[in-house]
Enzyme design. Structure first.
Site, PDB file in Angstrom:
ATOM      1  NE  ARG A 173      -0.018  -2.218   4.421  1.00 26.97           N
ATOM      2  CZ  ARG A 173       1.170  -2.726   4.326  1.00 26.97           C
ATOM      3  NH1 ARG A 173       1.555  -3.680   5.146  1.00 26.97           N
ATOM      4  NH2 ARG A 173       1.995  -2.301   3.400  1.00 26.97           N
ATOM      5  CG  HIS A 174      -3.173  -0.584   0.872  1.00 22.78           C
ATOM      6  ND1 HIS A 174      -2.340  -1.468   0.229  1.00 22.78           N
ATOM      7  CD2 HIS A 174      -2.367   0.351   1.417  1.00 22.78           C
ATOM      8  CE1 HIS A 174      -1.084  -1.081   0.358  1.00 22.78           C
ATOM      9  NE2 HIS A 174      -1.075   0.024   1.089  1.00 22.78           N
ATOM     10  N   GLY A 175      -5.053  -3.806   0.569  1.00 18.56           N
ATOM     11  CA  GLY A 175      -4.516  -5.074   0.095  1.00 18.56           C
ATOM     12  C   GLY A 175      -3.213  -4.875  -0.672  1.00 18.56           C
ATOM     13  CD  GLU A 215       0.304  -5.816 -10.170  1.00 23.31           C
ATOM     14  OE1 GLU A 215       1.394  -6.417 -10.322  1.00 23.31           O
ATOM     15  OE2 GLU A 215      -0.795  -6.387 -10.282  1.00 23.31           O
ATOM     16  CG  ASN A 266       2.351  -3.245  -1.275  1.00 26.32           C
ATOM     17  OD1 ASN A 266       1.121  -3.179  -1.204  1.00 26.32           O
ATOM     18  ND2 ASN A 266       3.127  -2.317  -0.749  1.00 26.32           N
ATOM     19  CD  GLN A 298       2.413   1.016  -3.182  1.00 26.29           C
ATOM     20  OE1 GLN A 298       1.582   1.095  -4.062  1.00 26.29           O
ATOM     21  NE2 GLN A 298       2.256   0.284  -2.096  1.00 26.29           N
ATOM     22  N   GLY A 299       4.872   5.279  -0.684  1.00 21.06           N
ATOM     23  CA  GLY A 299       4.664   6.590  -0.096  1.00 21.06           C
ATOM     24  C   GLY A 299       3.405   7.212  -0.670  1.00 21.06           C
ATOM     25  CD  GLU A 317       2.269   4.305   4.473  1.00 17.59           C
ATOM     26  OE1 GLU A 317       1.962   4.924   5.511  1.00 17.59           O
ATOM     27  OE2 GLU A 317       2.476   3.073   4.442  1.00 17.59           O
ATOM     28  CB  ILE A 322       4.095   3.627   7.954  1.00 14.52           C
ATOM     29  CG1 ILE A 322       5.102   2.626   7.367  1.00 14.52           C
ATOM     30  CG2 ILE A 322       4.747   4.470   9.041  1.00 14.52           C
ATOM     31  CD1 ILE A 322       5.579   1.547   8.333  1.00 14.52           C
TER      32      ILE A 322
END
Length: 191
Positions: free
Chosen positions: A11-13, A16, A18, A24-25, A87, A152
């Site tokens: 999963r990405h880090g 901003e 988050n 974000q979707g 996502e 997700i």
């Protein structure tokens, strides 16, 4: 159950958005300093794994591509993008703060780690469509693969690859900058 090749799912880090609690979707926000550190930790974990013969695939969304560049730079020359790793679509709620949606009664903070709001987002993709997208993606894999994706989408991919299916996504584990190894229907978090 269809057997899937060996997978490392990243999963990405943290981004901003988050950190702000903003959904974000399909929108994008860059990694923040903590997110870049998380991707560097993923690189340390992967340094001890021989990825020879692995296909390296990332969501085309910037936060995933940025994570892949940091996490895999020591080991691979090329990362391919695949739009099926993006996502879950958040529809009308993309870009909105979770706290605003909670104040308006769309998200129930008392539900703890509930993922129901991903299903409820107006004009969103929903879990059934995400499951179809992820199942088709997994069925297309013919070699072991490293996948850099999102919270997700990662959960759904792992739920399918372990044979648990859509109903299990809430129990699949999450976390920013995390790596999961999935092989022979068994998932293991690598720290």
């Amino acid at each position: 159950m269809i057997p899937h090749p060996e997978l490392y799912v990243l999963r990405h880090g943290e981004t901003e958005w988050n950190a702000q609690g903003r959904l974000q979707g399909k929108f994008n926000s860059p990694l923040n300093a903590r997110g870049r550190q998380q991707a560097a930790r993923q690189a340390e974990i992967l340094a001890g794994i021989d990825l020879t013969g692995f296909n390296i695939l990332s969501s085309p969304q910037g936060r995933a591509v940025e994570t892949a560049a940091i996490a895999l730079a020591r080991q691979v020359d090329e990362v391919h993008t695949d739009s099926r790793l993006h996502e879950i679509g958040m529809g009308d709620w993309a870009g909105r703060l979770k706290s605003d949606l909670e104040a308006q009664g769309f998200i129930d903070a008392r539900a703890g780690e509930s993922l129901d709001f991903y299903e409820d987002a107006p004009q969103g993709e929903g879990f059934a469509a995400l499951e179809t997208r992820c199942a088709l993606f997994l069925a297309s894999l013919t070699v072991p693969s490293v996948l850099v994706t999102h919270g997700i989408t990662s959960r759904m991919i792992r739920a399918i690859a372990t044979g648990k299916g859509r109903a299990a996504i809430a129990n699949m584990g999450g976390g920013q900058g995390v790596i999961y190894h999935v092989f022979n229907s068994v998932q293991k978090r690598l720290d």
